[in-house]
Design an enzyme around this catalytic site. Structure first.
Site, short mmCIF file in Angstrom:
data_model
loop_
_atom_site.label_atom_id
_atom_site.label_comp_id
_atom_site.label_asym_id
_atom_site.label_seq_id
_atom_site.Cartn_x
_atom_site.Cartn_y
_atom_site.Cartn_z
N SER A 170 -0.84 16.28 -10.66
CA SER A 170 -1.58 17.53 -10.86
C SER A 170 -1.08 18.58 -9.88
CB SER A 170 -3.07 17.31 -10.64
OG SER A 170 -3.77 18.54 -10.57
N TYR A 181 -10.13 13.91 -6.19
CA TYR A 181 -9.17 14.05 -7.29
C TYR A 181 -7.82 14.52 -6.75
CZ TYR A 181 -6.94 15.99 -11.45
OH TYR A 181 -6.05 16.29 -12.45
#
Length: 305
Positions: free
Chosen positions: A187, A200
Protein backbone atom coordinates in the site's frame (compact mmCIF):
# COMPACT_ATOMS: atom_id res chain seq x y z
CA UNK A 1 42.90 28.73 -1.79
CA UNK A 2 41.90 32.18 -2.95
CA UNK A 3 38.34 33.47 -2.77
CA UNK A 4 38.06 33.27 -6.58
CA UNK A 5 39.22 29.66 -6.59
CA UNK A 6 36.64 28.82 -3.88
CA UNK A 7 33.90 30.45 -5.95
CA UNK A 8 34.96 28.44 -9.00
CA UNK A 9 34.98 25.19 -7.00
CA UNK A 10 31.52 25.84 -5.59
CA UNK A 11 30.26 26.73 -9.07
CA UNK A 12 31.45 23.45 -10.57
CA UNK A 13 30.19 21.47 -7.57
CA UNK A 14 26.77 23.06 -7.89
CA UNK A 15 26.72 22.41 -11.63
CA UNK A 16 27.65 18.75 -11.09
CA UNK A 17 24.88 18.31 -8.51
CA UNK A 18 22.34 19.99 -10.82
CA UNK A 19 23.36 17.76 -13.74
CA UNK A 20 23.14 14.68 -11.51
CA UNK A 21 19.56 15.46 -10.48
CA UNK A 22 18.54 16.39 -14.02
CA UNK A 23 19.87 13.05 -15.27
CA UNK A 24 17.90 11.26 -12.54
CA UNK A 25 14.74 13.13 -13.50
CA UNK A 26 15.30 12.27 -17.18
CA UNK A 27 15.85 8.59 -16.40
CA UNK A 28 12.72 8.45 -14.23
CA UNK A 29 10.64 10.22 -16.87
CA UNK A 30 11.96 7.92 -19.60
CA UNK A 31 11.15 4.86 -17.49
CA UNK A 32 7.67 6.21 -16.81
CA UNK A 33 7.03 6.84 -20.52
CA UNK A 34 8.28 3.38 -21.50
CA UNK A 35 6.30 1.66 -18.77
CA UNK A 36 3.09 3.63 -18.55
CA UNK A 37 3.02 5.18 -22.01
CA UNK A 38 3.67 2.11 -24.11
CA UNK A 39 2.13 -0.33 -21.60
CA UNK A 40 3.96 -3.41 -22.86
CA UNK A 41 1.89 -6.56 -22.45
CA UNK A 42 3.26 -8.71 -19.64
CA UNK A 43 4.38 -12.14 -20.84
CA UNK A 44 3.29 -14.21 -17.83
CA UNK A 45 3.04 -17.45 -19.85
CA UNK A 46 6.82 -17.90 -19.61
CA UNK A 47 6.53 -18.44 -15.85
CA UNK A 48 3.95 -21.25 -15.90
CA UNK A 49 0.42 -22.30 -16.84
CA UNK A 50 -1.37 -21.37 -13.60
CA UNK A 51 -1.70 -18.17 -11.59
CA UNK A 52 -2.84 -18.02 -7.96
CA UNK A 53 -4.68 -14.89 -6.79
CA UNK A 54 -5.73 -14.26 -3.19
CA UNK A 55 -8.54 -11.86 -2.40
CA UNK A 56 -9.84 -12.64 -5.89
CA UNK A 57 -13.57 -12.00 -5.54
CA UNK A 58 -13.56 -8.17 -5.69
CA UNK A 59 -11.58 -5.11 -6.69
CA UNK A 60 -7.91 -5.41 -7.58
CA UNK A 61 -7.79 -9.18 -6.94
CA UNK A 62 -10.73 -9.89 -9.22
CA UNK A 63 -9.16 -7.76 -11.94
CA UNK A 64 -5.84 -9.59 -11.59
CA UNK A 65 -7.67 -12.88 -12.12
CA UNK A 66 -9.47 -11.55 -15.21
CA UNK A 67 -6.44 -9.98 -16.85
CA UNK A 68 -4.20 -12.98 -16.16
CA UNK A 69 -6.87 -15.22 -17.68
CA UNK A 70 -6.95 -12.88 -20.66
CA UNK A 71 -3.26 -13.72 -21.10
CA UNK A 72 -4.07 -17.44 -21.21
CA UNK A 73 -3.45 -18.29 -17.57
CA UNK A 74 -5.47 -20.90 -15.67
CA UNK A 75 -6.51 -19.27 -12.40
CA UNK A 76 -6.73 -20.40 -8.77
CA UNK A 77 -9.05 -17.95 -7.01
CA UNK A 78 -8.97 -17.78 -3.22
CA UNK A 79 -11.16 -15.50 -1.12
CA UNK A 80 -13.91 -15.55 1.51
CA UNK A 81 -17.19 -15.40 -0.40
CA UNK A 82 -17.87 -18.60 -2.34
CA UNK A 83 -20.74 -17.21 -4.44
CA UNK A 84 -18.60 -14.33 -5.69
CA UNK A 85 -15.66 -16.63 -6.42
CA UNK A 86 -17.85 -19.00 -8.42
CA UNK A 87 -19.32 -16.11 -10.38
CA UNK A 88 -15.88 -14.74 -11.27
CA UNK A 89 -14.61 -18.23 -12.15
CA UNK A 90 -17.56 -18.93 -14.44
CA UNK A 91 -17.12 -15.61 -16.22
CA UNK A 92 -13.41 -16.27 -16.71
CA UNK A 93 -13.91 -19.80 -18.05
CA UNK A 94 -16.67 -18.79 -20.47
CA UNK A 95 -14.86 -15.67 -21.71
CA UNK A 96 -11.27 -16.86 -21.98
CA UNK A 97 -11.56 -20.65 -22.21
CA UNK A 98 -9.15 -21.33 -19.35
CA UNK A 99 -9.43 -23.58 -16.30
CA UNK A 100 -10.17 -22.33 -12.79
CA UNK A 101 -10.08 -23.64 -9.24
CA UNK A 102 -11.77 -21.84 -6.35
CA UNK A 103 -11.42 -22.01 -2.59
CA UNK A 104 -13.53 -20.10 -0.10
CA UNK A 105 -11.54 -19.43 3.04
CA UNK A 106 -10.82 -16.70 5.57
CA UNK A 107 -7.14 -15.79 5.82
CA UNK A 108 -7.84 -14.44 9.29
CA UNK A 109 -8.36 -17.97 10.64
CA UNK A 110 -4.66 -18.69 10.97
CA UNK A 111 -2.41 -21.59 9.96
CA UNK A 112 -5.22 -24.14 9.72
CA UNK A 113 -6.23 -22.98 6.22
CA UNK A 114 -2.92 -23.58 4.48
CA UNK A 115 -3.08 -27.39 4.37
CA UNK A 116 -6.30 -27.07 2.37
CA UNK A 117 -4.67 -24.56 0.02
CA UNK A 118 -1.66 -26.85 -0.43
CA UNK A 119 -3.97 -29.72 -1.44
CA UNK A 120 -5.82 -27.48 -3.91
CA UNK A 121 -2.67 -26.39 -5.77
CA UNK A 122 -0.72 -29.66 -5.58
CA UNK A 123 0.70 -30.66 -8.94
CA UNK A 124 -0.15 -27.41 -10.72
CA UNK A 125 2.45 -25.60 -12.83
CA UNK A 126 2.15 -22.32 -10.92
CA UNK A 127 4.10 -19.52 -12.52
CA UNK A 128 2.49 -16.43 -10.96
CA UNK A 129 1.42 -15.74 -7.39
CA UNK A 130 -0.53 -12.58 -6.57
CA UNK A 131 -0.63 -11.96 -2.82
CA UNK A 132 -3.46 -9.46 -2.90
CA UNK A 133 -5.71 -10.29 0.04
CA UNK A 134 -5.72 -7.55 2.65
CA UNK A 135 -7.72 -6.02 5.44
CA UNK A 136 -7.51 -3.22 7.95
CA UNK A 137 -9.02 -2.30 11.30
CA UNK A 138 -11.60 0.50 11.45
CA UNK A 139 -10.25 4.01 10.87
CA UNK A 140 -9.33 5.10 14.40
CA UNK A 141 -6.38 6.04 16.57
CA UNK A 142 -4.47 3.01 17.86
CA UNK A 143 -5.88 3.13 21.42
CA UNK A 144 -9.41 3.81 20.21
CA UNK A 145 -9.92 0.80 17.92
CA UNK A 146 -13.01 -1.27 18.76
CA UNK A 147 -12.01 -4.76 19.93
CA UNK A 148 -8.30 -3.92 19.48
CA UNK A 149 -6.91 -7.40 20.21
CA UNK A 150 -9.04 -9.01 17.52
CA UNK A 151 -8.42 -6.16 15.07
CA UNK A 152 -4.64 -6.43 15.50
CA UNK A 153 -4.61 -10.22 15.22
CA UNK A 154 -6.83 -10.29 12.13
CA UNK A 155 -4.87 -7.55 10.34
CA UNK A 156 -1.56 -9.31 10.97
CA UNK A 157 -2.93 -12.72 9.89
CA UNK A 158 -4.41 -11.39 6.66
CA UNK A 159 -1.80 -8.80 5.64
CA UNK A 160 1.42 -10.46 6.83
CA UNK A 161 0.99 -14.17 7.56
CA UNK A 162 -0.89 -14.79 4.30
CA UNK A 163 2.00 -13.35 2.28
CA UNK A 164 4.55 -15.45 4.15
CA UNK A 165 2.59 -18.70 4.04
CA UNK A 166 1.47 -18.42 0.41
CA UNK A 167 5.05 -17.64 -0.62
CA UNK A 168 6.30 -20.54 1.49
CA UNK A 169 3.86 -22.88 -0.27
CA UNK A 170 4.59 -21.83 -3.85
CA UNK A 171 8.16 -20.46 -4.02
CA UNK A 172 10.00 -23.82 -3.60
CA UNK A 173 8.45 -25.21 -6.81
CA UNK A 174 9.28 -21.97 -8.62
CA UNK A 175 12.89 -22.40 -7.53
CA UNK A 176 12.96 -25.98 -8.83
CA UNK A 177 11.73 -24.78 -12.24
CA UNK A 178 13.98 -21.68 -12.15
CA UNK A 179 11.08 -19.38 -13.08
CA UNK A 180 8.29 -17.56 -11.31
CA UNK A 181 6.61 -14.21 -10.71
CA UNK A 182 5.41 -13.03 -7.30
CA UNK A 183 3.34 -9.86 -7.07
CA UNK A 184 2.83 -8.67 -3.51
CA UNK A 185 0.22 -5.94 -3.06
CA UNK A 186 1.33 -3.56 -0.32
CA UNK A 187 0.00 0.00 0.00
CA UNK A 188 1.10 3.56 -0.60
CA UNK A 189 0.10 4.01 3.02
CA UNK A 190 3.46 2.65 4.17
CA UNK A 191 5.49 5.38 2.43
CA UNK A 192 4.84 7.89 5.21
CA UNK A 193 2.89 7.93 8.50
CA UNK A 194 -0.74 6.88 8.05
CA UNK A 195 -2.80 8.49 10.81
CA UNK A 196 -5.72 6.47 12.19
CA UNK A 197 -4.52 3.34 10.37
CA UNK A 198 -1.25 2.65 12.16
CA UNK A 199 -1.58 -1.15 12.26
CA UNK A 200 -2.59 -1.35 8.60
CA UNK A 201 0.29 0.88 7.48
CA UNK A 202 2.79 -1.09 9.55
CA UNK A 203 1.69 -4.45 8.12
CA UNK A 204 1.95 -3.10 4.59
CA UNK A 205 5.47 -1.84 5.36
CA UNK A 206 6.34 -5.44 6.21
CA UNK A 207 5.06 -6.59 2.80
CA UNK A 208 7.29 -4.03 1.08
CA UNK A 209 10.41 -5.02 3.05
CA UNK A 210 9.81 -8.77 2.67
CA UNK A 211 9.29 -8.37 -1.09
CA UNK A 212 12.57 -6.53 -1.54
CA UNK A 213 14.42 -9.21 0.43
CA UNK A 214 13.12 -12.21 -1.51
CA UNK A 215 13.65 -10.31 -4.76
CA UNK A 216 17.36 -10.10 -3.99
CA UNK A 217 17.51 -13.63 -2.60
CA UNK A 218 15.93 -15.42 -5.55
CA UNK A 219 16.48 -13.30 -8.67
CA UNK A 220 19.51 -15.41 -9.61
CA UNK A 221 17.17 -18.42 -9.78
CA UNK A 222 14.77 -16.85 -12.24
CA UNK A 223 12.26 -15.60 -9.68
CA UNK A 224 10.90 -12.10 -10.01
CA UNK A 225 9.30 -10.59 -6.91
CA UNK A 226 7.53 -7.25 -7.32
CA UNK A 227 5.96 -5.14 -4.59
CA UNK A 228 3.03 -2.97 -5.69
CA UNK A 229 2.11 -0.01 -3.49
CA UNK A 230 -1.25 1.42 -4.61
CA UNK A 231 -2.94 4.47 -3.23
CA UNK A 232 -6.68 4.82 -3.74
CA UNK A 233 -8.29 2.46 -6.26
CA UNK A 234 -12.04 2.23 -6.85
CA UNK A 235 -13.09 -0.79 -4.78
CA UNK A 236 -15.07 -1.79 -1.71
CA UNK A 237 -12.36 -0.19 0.44
CA UNK A 238 -13.10 3.20 -1.11
CA UNK A 239 -16.86 2.52 -1.18
CA UNK A 240 -16.61 2.04 -4.96
CA UNK A 241 -16.12 5.77 -5.47
CA UNK A 242 -16.13 6.91 -9.09
CA UNK A 243 -12.62 6.79 -10.62
CA UNK A 244 -10.84 10.09 -11.21
CA UNK A 245 -7.31 11.38 -11.81
CA UNK A 246 -5.99 10.06 -8.48
CA UNK A 247 -8.46 7.27 -7.76
CA UNK A 248 -7.95 4.74 -10.54
CA UNK A 249 -10.35 2.04 -11.66
CA UNK A 250 -9.25 -1.51 -10.77
CA UNK A 251 -9.15 -2.42 -14.47
CA UNK A 252 -6.90 0.49 -15.41
CA UNK A 253 -4.71 0.00 -12.35
CA UNK A 254 -4.07 -3.72 -12.86
CA UNK A 255 -3.37 -3.15 -16.57
CA UNK A 256 -0.62 -0.76 -15.50
CA UNK A 257 0.69 -3.14 -12.84
CA UNK A 258 1.06 -6.02 -15.29
CA UNK A 259 2.97 -3.66 -17.59
CA UNK A 260 5.31 -2.85 -14.70
CA UNK A 261 6.12 -6.55 -14.27
CA UNK A 262 7.85 -6.51 -17.66
CA UNK A 263 10.44 -4.01 -16.38
CA UNK A 264 13.35 -4.60 -14.01
CA UNK A 265 11.72 -2.75 -11.12
CA UNK A 266 11.36 -4.45 -7.74
CA UNK A 267 8.64 -2.13 -6.54
CA UNK A 268 6.20 0.37 -7.97
CA UNK A 269 3.12 2.36 -7.08
CA UNK A 270 1.53 0.76 -10.12
CA UNK A 271 0.60 3.79 -12.22
CA UNK A 272 2.16 7.17 -12.86
CA UNK A 273 -0.56 9.05 -10.93
CA UNK A 274 0.25 7.00 -7.83
CA UNK A 275 3.96 7.45 -8.49
CA UNK A 276 3.37 11.21 -8.18
CA UNK A 277 1.45 10.62 -4.96
CA UNK A 278 4.31 8.46 -3.66
CA UNK A 279 6.86 11.15 -4.51
CA UNK A 280 4.86 13.61 -2.40
CA UNK A 281 4.74 11.09 0.45
CA UNK A 282 8.51 10.67 0.42
CA UNK A 283 9.40 14.34 -0.02
CA UNK A 284 6.77 16.47 1.72
CA UNK A 285 7.20 17.09 5.45
CA UNK A 286 5.53 14.15 7.20
CA UNK A 287 3.31 16.48 9.22
CA UNK A 288 1.88 18.06 6.06
CA UNK A 289 1.46 14.75 4.26
CA UNK A 290 -0.06 12.92 7.24
CA UNK A 291 -2.54 15.75 7.77
CA UNK A 292 -3.70 15.62 4.13
CA UNK A 293 -4.08 11.82 4.20
CA UNK A 294 -5.89 12.11 7.53
CA UNK A 295 -8.48 14.40 5.93
CA UNK A 296 -9.12 11.87 3.14
CA UNK A 297 -9.49 9.02 5.65
CA UNK A 298 -11.88 11.11 7.72
CA UNK A 299 -14.08 11.62 4.65
CA UNK A 300 -14.12 7.86 4.03
CA UNK A 301 -14.92 7.23 7.70
CA UNK A 302 -17.80 9.69 7.61
CA UNK A 303 -19.28 7.95 4.56
CA UNK A 304 -19.02 4.58 6.31
CA UNK A 305 -21.04 5.85 9.30
Amino acid sequence: MSFQNLQDALYWLGLAVAIYFLVRVFINLAAAVLTYGLLPKANVAKYGKWSVVTGASDGIGKEFAIQLAERGQNIVLISRTLAKLQSVAQDIESTYGVKTKVLSTDFGRGDCIYDEIAQLIAGLDIGTLVNNVGTGPPIARFTEMPDPSQAIRNTVEVNIISVLKMTQLILPEMVKKQRGLIINVSSGGCVAPLPSLAVYGATKSFVDYFSRCISHEYEVEGIKAVCIMPYFVSSNLTLNAKPNFWLRSAKDYVRNVLAVTTTSTRWSHGCWQHDVHGWMGRNLPHKVYATSIGLVLQRIKNKQM
